[in-house]
Design a protein around this motif. Sequence first.
Motif, mmCIF file in Angstrom:
data_model
loop_
_atom_site.group_PDB
_atom_site.id
_atom_site.type_symbol
_atom_site.label_atom_id
_atom_site.label_comp_id
_atom_site.label_asym_id
_atom_site.label_seq_id
_atom_site.Cartn_x
_atom_site.Cartn_y
_atom_site.Cartn_z
ATOM 1 N N ARG A 152 -1.546 -2.250 1.647
ATOM 2 C CA ARG A 152 -1.462 -1.530 0.536
ATOM 3 C C ARG A 152 -0.241 -0.979 0.250
ATOM 4 N NH1 ARG A 152 -4.212 -2.001 -4.461
ATOM 5 N NH2 ARG A 152 -3.844 0.107 -5.577
ATOM 6 N N ILE A 153 0.133 -0.044 1.283
ATOM 7 C CA ILE A 153 1.368 0.685 1.193
ATOM 8 C C ILE A 153 2.628 -0.173 1.030
ATOM 9 C CG2 ILE A 153 3.053 2.417 2.438
ATOM 10 C CD1 ILE A 153 0.512 3.473 3.644
ATOM 11 N N LEU A 154 2.531 -1.315 1.772
ATOM 12 C CA LEU A 154 3.906 -2.225 1.553
ATOM 13 C C LEU A 154 3.913 -2.993 0.149
ATOM 14 C CD1 LEU A 154 3.496 -4.221 5.094
ATOM 15 C CD2 LEU A 154 5.290 -2.359 4.392
ATOM 16 N N THR A 155 2.606 -3.261 -0.460
ATOM 17 C CA THR A 155 2.712 -3.898 -1.640
ATOM 18 C C THR A 155 3.041 -3.031 -2.777
ATOM 19 O OG1 THR A 155 0.067 -3.645 -1.671
ATOM 20 C CG2 THR A 155 0.941 -5.902 -0.891
ATOM 21 N N HIS A 156 2.412 -1.956 -2.958
ATOM 22 C CA HIS A 156 2.401 -0.989 -3.902
ATOM 23 C C HIS A 156 3.501 0.117 -3.819
ATOM 24 C CE1 HIS A 156 -1.318 -3.129 -4.849
ATOM 25 N NE2 HIS A 156 -1.061 -2.676 -6.081
ATOM 26 N N SER A 157 3.744 0.715 -2.631
ATOM 27 C CA SER A 157 4.833 1.848 -2.473
ATOM 28 C C SER A 157 6.162 1.167 -2.187
ATOM 29 C CB SER A 157 4.383 2.618 -1.493
ATOM 30 O OG SER A 157 2.964 3.362 -2.034
ATOM 31 N N THR A 203 -0.961 -10.488 -11.341
ATOM 32 C CA THR A 203 -1.285 -10.244 -12.543
ATOM 33 C C THR A 203 -0.450 -8.562 -12.795
ATOM 34 O OG1 THR A 203 -3.111 -9.281 -12.414
ATOM 35 C CG2 THR A 203 -3.085 -11.416 -13.213
ATOM 36 N N ASN A 204 0.080 -8.275 -11.829
ATOM 37 C CA ASN A 204 0.633 -6.896 -11.968
ATOM 38 C C ASN A 204 2.402 -7.096 -11.754
ATOM 39 O OD1 ASN A 204 1.697 -4.283 -11.636
ATOM 40 N ND2 ASN A 204 0.296 -3.535 -10.219
ATOM 41 N N PRO A 205 3.022 -7.232 -13.038
ATOM 42 C CA PRO A 205 4.436 -7.517 -13.134
ATOM 43 C C PRO A 205 5.330 -6.642 -12.420
ATOM 44 C CG PRO A 205 3.388 -7.551 -15.177
ATOM 45 C CD PRO A 205 2.508 -7.064 -14.334
ATOM 46 N N LYS A 206 4.868 -5.044 -12.076
ATOM 47 C CA LYS A 206 5.602 -4.339 -11.219
ATOM 48 C C LYS A 206 5.942 -4.675 -9.844
ATOM 49 C CE LYS A 206 4.276 -0.488 -14.156
ATOM 50 N NZ LYS A 206 3.277 1.085 -14.038
ATOM 51 N N LEU A 207 4.971 -5.584 -9.234
ATOM 52 C CA LEU A 207 5.057 -5.656 -8.076
ATOM 53 C C LEU A 207 5.993 -7.021 -7.507
ATOM 54 C CD1 LEU A 207 1.323 -5.668 -6.973
ATOM 55 C CD2 LEU A 207 3.134 -3.747 -6.704
ATOM 56 N N TRP A 208 6.491 -7.719 -8.675
ATOM 57 C CA TRP A 208 7.414 -8.824 -8.442
ATOM 58 C C TRP A 208 8.597 -8.805 -8.999
ATOM 59 C CZ3 TRP A 208 4.741 -12.063 -5.213
ATOM 60 C CH2 TRP A 208 3.253 -12.047 -5.169
ATOM 61 N N PRO A 209 9.589 -9.716 -8.402
ATOM 62 C CA PRO A 209 11.040 -9.475 -8.729
ATOM 63 C C PRO A 209 11.125 -9.778 -10.448
ATOM 64 C CG PRO A 209 10.651 -10.911 -6.992
ATOM 65 C CD PRO A 209 9.469 -10.552 -7.619
ATOM 66 N N ASP A 210 11.841 -8.825 -11.139
ATOM 67 C CA ASP A 210 11.961 -8.934 -12.568
ATOM 68 C C ASP A 210 10.565 -9.049 -13.328
ATOM 69 O OD1 ASP A 210 14.862 -8.689 -12.321
ATOM 70 O OD2 ASP A 210 15.180 -10.712 -11.814
ATOM 71 N N GLY A 211 9.622 -8.716 -12.840
ATOM 72 C CA GLY A 211 8.500 -8.971 -13.446
ATOM 73 C C GLY A 211 7.621 -10.298 -13.729
ATOM 74 N N ASN A 212 8.614 -11.122 -13.025
ATOM 75 C CA ASN A 212 8.067 -12.902 -12.839
ATOM 76 C C ASN A 212 6.932 -12.996 -11.971
ATOM 77 O OD1 ASN A 212 10.116 -13.600 -14.922
ATOM 78 N ND2 ASN A 212 11.495 -13.278 -13.056
ATOM 79 N N LEU A 213 5.905 -13.198 -12.549
ATOM 80 C CA LEU A 213 4.439 -13.492 -11.824
ATOM 81 C C LEU A 213 4.709 -14.880 -10.932
ATOM 82 C CD1 LEU A 213 1.967 -12.499 -14.365
ATOM 83 C CD2 LEU A 213 2.994 -11.092 -12.744
#
Length: 286
Positions: free
Chosen positions: A205-210, A52-62
């Motif tokens: 966590r570093i891989l997903t969010h950083s 549910t965090n669009p920043k983590l996915w390509p072009d914000g597509n969940l």
Amino acid sequence: MNEFFLLPLASLPFPNINPILIQIGPLAVHWYGVGYIVGILFAWWYAKRLITNPKLWPDGNLPMKPEDLDDFIVWAAVGVVLGGRTGYVLFYDLPRYIQHPLDIFAVWQGGMSFHGGLLGVILAMTLFSIKRGIRTWSLFDVVAAGVPIGLGLVRVANFINSELWGRPTDVPWAIEFPNGGPFARHPSQLYEAFLEGIVLFLVLRILTHSRFKLKTPRFVGGAFICGYGLSRIFVEFFREPDQQLGYLLGTNWLTMGMILSTPMVLVGIWAMVTAKPVTQSQPQAT
């Protein structure tokens, strides 16, 4: 055996923690079971935060809907239990269960294999993702990201149960386990809890969010598989092998855990090296 190991070594006292958390009449809730339940619930909650965090996915597509994970948690639980039990029976104590087949269903006696549980969950994820039209590797990535916490909790429960202890040692933090003989041993369960639980979770966590690697399907899942395999192989040098198996191939160091974890490292490396960022033209269910 070396005479050194025939004598008790200086050790820390084993904490007297009841393996049963709560008991009401014949109903008993064990720390071991709580570890599995909390681990599965945390992985479900954490995965929902990721998708549910669009920043983590390509072009914000969940990649999927939260409701998909709500439904998948049942599939995951079945995969963990059936796969974990089947893996233990096949990999660690098959002769015993051939002689006493009804013991296969006595899960309260212990006996779960992580490698078997992993295969069970992979099968569950594959079937579920195909049914829902979800990209399989993305489901694997978000589930894998939260799994280390459950692994760490179960290893702590192993410590409380005084099982899966380490080899005899004279390190200052050695512990004499109640059912581990008159030897000071490595608290290898806590080594695994730290590496497979805390360290691996922070790396993912570093891989997903950083590093935003959820935009590259199978990279996070590959990192999890490789990271667990490396952690397990390392700790196996300090962990006492299962009594019914001992050391393998005539060595005094090779264990079943090492053999089962080595392919994980190779598969994890392959997954990370070959992972490519998703593009909008790619289908969802692959």
